[in-house]
Design an enzyme around this catalytic site. Structure first.
Site, PDB file in Angstrom:
ATOM      1  N   GLU A 155      -7.489  -5.807 -10.377  1.00  0.00           N
ATOM      2  CA  GLU A 155      -8.201  -5.138  -9.256  1.00  0.00           C
ATOM      3  C   GLU A 155      -9.377  -4.373  -9.826  1.00  0.00           C
ATOM      4  OE1 GLU A 155      -7.120  -4.671  -5.539  1.00  0.00           O
ATOM      5  OE2 GLU A 155      -5.072  -4.377  -5.629  1.00  0.00           O
ATOM      6  N   LYS A 180       0.761  -1.041  -0.156  1.00  0.00           N
ATOM      7  CA  LYS A 180      -0.058  -0.011   0.134  1.00  0.00           C
ATOM      8  C   LYS A 180       0.803   1.175  -0.017  1.00  0.00           C
ATOM      9  CE  LYS A 180      -4.624   0.718   1.945  1.00  0.00           C
ATOM     10  NZ  LYS A 180      -5.370   0.951   0.523  1.00  0.00           N
TER      11      LYS A 180
END
Ligand code: PLP
Ligand code: COI
Length: 339
Positions: A219, A183
């Site tokens: 994603e 992240k």
């Protein structure tokens, strides 16, 4: 008390009273500090500004029907942040420090935890930054973790109703052996062009394929892809996808419901065969997909015609929410009650 219109909150920033901070200097993390400033005094040569040395997380705290506040799987966020720190050559934030800071940030801003009935939640955003001055490209030696909180409503307009996606082949959010599973800010910076293009074309979000071959599903913007076929819960397996904690939890709940879970490569054409498809994440929770367009071959894969979630997602959503709100027993020990 606040004058916030809880029921109409969007997924956007609202100021709260305090944030908590901790500096890493001389090889160790210092004491937790409480700040009421929304600003950081940062060196202009800080490594986070030039060389992207940063990482972040996202979790939620919920006001529950019993009046208590609960958080969800904080230790998983701590572990993921640690893996991000390792990848970005930053010092790991110990789980105890991370948890203590999160709980402190929530408690100090208790009046901003939205009431249960409104469906809103307190979003927790931890960020780690390389703050040391660094001119050559290499890791710096000073870091800062800040945890701020802000009350949020649903990530997508319409909350738990279907959203539409467009497959992007023009842009990737991460490279095949890059930072997709961490992240880090760079992934999101890299996604902005695709996101704005998709929004301009009237879609809720862009949809990514694997960056190496563009054959497999990756994603849904900043959320994982999940699908249902018969009694199977199916989700992509890839090195460049962020391991979603929501997805991990839903997989467990699907198993608990007697479903089979498949985590594997999903060819784009398989979209045709799914009965339900959705995006999942802390912000998105489960967001059912209406349709996905593939501009390369003019194909539209439709999952929800009436904008409503399918029966399996509805059930999974209810189970997840009921655990987060302390309505169902927390048999997997996912929840922390804040007293
Ligand atoms: N994928 C990306 C790229 C994300 O940014 C997020 C959000 O954190 C997710 C998936 C969902 O992860 P989680 O369920 O842990 O919030
Ligand atoms: C989350 O789901 O928490 C995320 O981090 C997504 C985000 C880009 C808002």
């Amino acid at each position: 008390m606040t004058d916030i219109d809880w029921a109409n909150l969007k997924f956007s920033y609202t100021p709260t009273d305090y944030n908590v901070r901790c500096y890493f200097r001389n090889g160790k993390w210092g004491a937790i500090e409480v700040s009421s400033s929304e600003y950081i005094n940062l060196h202009m040569a800080a490594s986070c500004l030039h060389y992207g040395q940063n990482g972040w997380e996202g979790q939620k705290a919920f006001r529950c029907p019993d009046g208590k506040i609960r958080t969800f799987r904080l230790e998983e966020n701590a572990a993921r942040l640690q893996s991000t720190c390792r990848a970005m050559m930053m010092p790991e934030v110990p789980t105890e420090l991370f948890t203590e800071m999160c709980l402190k940030a929530i408690k100090l801003n208790e009046r901003f935890v939205p009431p249960y009935e409104t469906g809103a939640a307190l979003y927790i955003r931890p960020i780690v930054l390389g703050t040391g001055a660094q001119l050559g490209v290499s890791p710096t030696d000073e870091y800062l973790i800040i945890i701020f909180v802000t009350p949020v409503g649903p990530y997508f307009k319409g909350g738990f109703s279907a959203t539409n996606y467009v497959i992007t082949r023009e842009f990737d959010r991460a490279a095949p052996q890059g930072t997709g599973k961490y992240k880090v800010g760079g992934n999101y910076g890299a996604s902005l062009r695709a996101h704005v293009k998709a929004a301009k074309e009237g879609y809720s979000c862009e949809f990514y394929l694997d960056p190496r071959t563009k054959k497999y599903i990756e994603e849904c913007g900043a959320a994982n892809f999940i699908a249902v076929k018969g009694n199977k819960y199916i989700t992509p397996e890839s090195d460049s996808i962020l391991p979603s904690i929501t997805n991990k939890s839903l997989q467990q709940l699907a198993l608990d419901m007697g479903m089979e879970v498949e985590c594997r490569k999903i060819p784009v054409e398989e979209l045709e065969t799914f009965e339900e498809a959705g995006a999942c994440g802390t912000a998105a929770v489960i967001s059912p997909i209406g349709y996905i367009d593939d501009p390369e071959n003019g194909k539209r894969y439709t999952f929800s015609k009436d904008g409503q979630p399918g029966p399996v997602f509805q059930k999974l959503y209810n189970r997840l929410r009921d655990i987060q709100y302390g309505i169902e027993p927390d048999v997997h020990h996912w929840v922390t009650v804040i007293d």
